[in-house]
Design a protein around this motif. Structure first.
Motif, mmCIF file in Angstrom:
data_model
loop_
_atom_site.group_PDB
_atom_site.id
_atom_site.type_symbol
_atom_site.label_atom_id
_atom_site.label_comp_id
_atom_site.label_asym_id
_atom_site.label_seq_id
_atom_site.Cartn_x
_atom_site.Cartn_y
_atom_site.Cartn_z
ATOM 1 N N ALA A 197 -8.228 -2.634 -4.703
ATOM 2 C CA ALA A 197 -6.771 -2.311 -4.965
ATOM 3 C C ALA A 197 -5.991 -3.691 -5.202
ATOM 4 C CB ALA A 197 -6.279 -2.069 -3.777
ATOM 5 N N ASP A 251 9.904 0.660 4.501
ATOM 6 C CA ASP A 251 9.065 1.715 4.637
ATOM 7 C C ASP A 251 9.208 2.772 3.230
ATOM 8 O OD1 ASP A 251 7.599 3.876 5.894
ATOM 9 O OD2 ASP A 251 8.838 4.170 8.377
ATOM 10 N N SER A 311 7.045 5.533 3.302
ATOM 11 C CA SER A 311 5.730 6.732 3.442
ATOM 12 C C SER A 311 6.296 7.890 3.240
ATOM 13 C CB SER A 311 6.302 6.559 5.821
ATOM 14 O OG SER A 311 7.202 6.826 6.354
ATOM 15 N N VAL A 326 3.692 9.384 -1.326
ATOM 16 C CA VAL A 326 2.444 8.749 -2.776
ATOM 17 C C VAL A 326 1.907 7.249 -1.885
ATOM 18 C CG1 VAL A 326 3.424 9.352 -4.466
ATOM 19 C CG2 VAL A 326 4.296 7.136 -3.920
ATOM 20 N N SER A 327 1.205 7.027 -2.043
ATOM 21 C CA SER A 327 0.378 5.730 -1.560
ATOM 22 C C SER A 327 1.504 4.612 -1.843
ATOM 23 C CB SER A 327 -0.361 5.181 -2.055
ATOM 24 O OG SER A 327 -0.932 4.756 -3.241
ATOM 25 N N ASP A 328 1.178 3.577 -0.909
ATOM 26 C CA ASP A 328 2.115 1.842 -0.858
ATOM 27 C C ASP A 328 1.277 1.671 -2.234
ATOM 28 O OD1 ASP A 328 -0.071 2.239 1.291
ATOM 29 O OD2 ASP A 328 -0.555 -0.016 0.450
ATOM 30 N N VAL A 329 -0.089 1.109 -2.858
ATOM 31 C CA VAL A 329 -0.239 0.969 -3.918
ATOM 32 C C VAL A 329 0.518 1.568 -5.328
ATOM 33 C CG1 VAL A 329 -2.231 0.633 -5.486
ATOM 34 C CG2 VAL A 329 -2.850 0.832 -2.770
ATOM 35 N N GLU A 330 0.603 3.501 -5.086
ATOM 36 C CA GLU A 330 1.104 3.553 -6.043
ATOM 37 C C GLU A 330 2.842 3.425 -6.379
ATOM 38 O OE1 GLU A 330 -0.883 8.159 -6.687
ATOM 39 O OE2 GLU A 330 1.175 7.187 -5.125
ATOM 40 N N PRO A 368 1.720 -4.705 -1.546
ATOM 41 C CA PRO A 368 1.846 -3.832 -0.439
ATOM 42 C C PRO A 368 1.076 -3.519 0.714
ATOM 43 C CG PRO A 368 -0.407 -3.843 -2.728
ATOM 44 C CD PRO A 368 0.548 -5.310 -2.274
ATOM 45 N N TYR A 401 -0.869 -1.872 2.316
ATOM 46 C CA TYR A 401 -2.679 -2.154 2.950
ATOM 47 C C TYR A 401 -2.630 -3.444 3.343
ATOM 48 C CZ TYR A 401 -4.312 -3.296 -1.236
ATOM 49 O OH TYR A 401 -4.171 -4.629 -2.548
ATOM 50 N N SER A 403 -0.442 0.449 6.291
ATOM 51 C CA SER A 403 0.092 1.953 5.124
ATOM 52 C C SER A 403 1.444 2.236 4.913
ATOM 53 C CB SER A 403 -0.938 2.656 5.329
ATOM 54 O OG SER A 403 -2.106 1.663 5.424
ATOM 55 N N GLY A 404 2.259 3.176 3.948
ATOM 56 C CA GLY A 404 2.898 2.764 2.850
ATOM 57 C C GLY A 404 3.869 2.481 3.555
#
Length: 386
Positions: free
Chosen positions: A6, A315, A317, A321-325, A340, A342, A349-350
């Motif tokens: 990532a 936040d 979430s 979609v993911s925090d990477v996206e 991001p 994660y 995450s989120g």
């Protein structure tokens, strides 16, 4: 994908790549104090200062002992200090000196992104202590610490103020951590890199000043953030003498010493800079308020602004979609690099972390682009399609 994949996917290598990089402070807008330049030039002109003992120049350490004692409200001697190549170096050398393969380490979640990576490198067993921001005051879940005490943890590790959220913990929580450490016989490593960057009248409790902690806590400090001296690569370990002895041996094997000329900038650090500090905090708080106001416009975004650091942990979430996206969309559409969530642990995450220590005019334009991008994602119309 893995954490490494990532990071590589998003090119999160500290380079910026021509984008507005909010993973760190803007050291053009927020330069080091004026005295730093003269101190480093004086040091460079004195070749005799090029080599020091592994843990730092004795004169610098003695001066630091006095100023750190005053800052932390706890008497510190020069024998309880070591200088490292940045606070990142302080984190690695200290963990390397303390943690063996298989040791149980309790780690706040979320927390600074390299903590768990270093612990994984050392072969430690990591158990996470959740950070709760939903109550009247931010707190770690101390019941989780109590739960693992029968397994004799080697170390509890957390940043304060918290990186990535900026949370400043109440003294009642810090005092309870001290009680648990004494009761459970474990040590605590607290990264206080941002302990001077606290807004308003929120008190900052140092763990070292708590009863029974002088011989049990390791505190990491440094001028790289609040004073924008990241490029000087100088950090400080405040610890019991047996820990300092181990840190010194690790330094000898990895870097020999912290940059010797840069050590000399610490002569004026933590002293006679109240005007500088108050102005810096005021400037950052103003930008923080503007950032909160802008991002609050985005549907579905949740913000929990905290009392420390120059970070917001946003936040997203609800976007689906993911925090990477989300981080990828911000790079491609808004031309802004964020961290991001994660990276900071499962509870991150989120989310994404953004550093708002930016030039005001440049940041205003970047915020406008971010709001457009994030609003598109919130409405399902981002670069990933409806």
């Amino acid at each position: 994908m893995s954490v490494r994949e990532a990071d590589q996917f998003l090119k999160l290598d500290g380079g910026g790549h021509g984008l507005l990089d909010t993973t760190h402070f803007d050291t053009v807008r927020f330069p080091p104090p004026e005295w730093a330049s003269s101190a480093i030039q004086e040091a460079v002109s004195n070749g005799a200062w090029a080599y020091t003992p592994y843990r730092g120049d004795p004169e610098v350490l003695q001066n630091l002992a006095d100023s750190i004692s005053s800052f932390m409200g706890s008497r510190v001697s020069a024998d309880q200090l070591a200088l490292t190549p940045g606070t990142q170096g302080a984190l690695f050398t200290t963990l390397s000196a303390l943690v063996d393969e298989g040791d149980l380490v309790l780690l706040a979640d979320p927390d600074y992104l390299f903590c768990e990576r270093i612990l994984a490198f050392l072969g430690a067993r990591v158990e996470r202590v959740p950070l709760d921001l939903t109550g009247p005051e931010p707190t770690l879940d101390l019941e989780v610490i109590e739960q693992f005490m029968p397994e004799q943890p080697r170390l509890l590790l957390f940043s304060h103020p918290n990186n990535p959220t900026g949370a400043v913990y109440p003294e009642s929580m810090i005092a309870r951590i001290a009680e648990l450490a004494v009761e459970g016989g474990f040590r605590v490593l607290v990264d206080e890199l941002y302990s001077r960057l606290v807004y308003g009248t929120v008190p900052f409790p140092h763990l070292r000043s708590q009863k029974g902690m002088e011989d049990r806590v390791i505190t990491l400090l440094g001028p790289s953030k609040t004073e924008s001296m990241s490029g000087f690569r100088i950090g400080v370990v405040v610890a019991p003498e047996d820990v300092i002895a181990s840190v010194e041996q690790t330094l000898a094997m990895t870097s020999l010493r912290a940059p010797a000329y840069a050590q000399r900038v610490l002569a004026k650090w933590l002293s006679d800079d109240d005007d500088f500090l108050q102005q810096r905090i005021a400037d950052l708080e103003s930008i923080k308020n503007d950032t909160v106001a802008a991002l609050s416009q985005v549907p579905g975004v949740k913000l929990s602004p905290q009392a420390g650091t120059a970070y917001l942990f946003v936040d997203v979430s609800s976007f689906g979609v993911s925090d990477v996206e989300v981080a990828r969309a911000l790079q491609q559409e808004a031309h802004v690099v964020v961290s991001p969530g994660y990276q900071f642990g499962p509870r991150g995450s989120g989310h994404f972390r953004v550093c708002y220590a930016r030039d005001e005019a440049e940041w205003a334009g970047a915020l406008e682009r971010m709001v457009v991008c994030l609003t598109g994602l919130a409405n399902g119309a981002g670069i990933f399609g409806p």
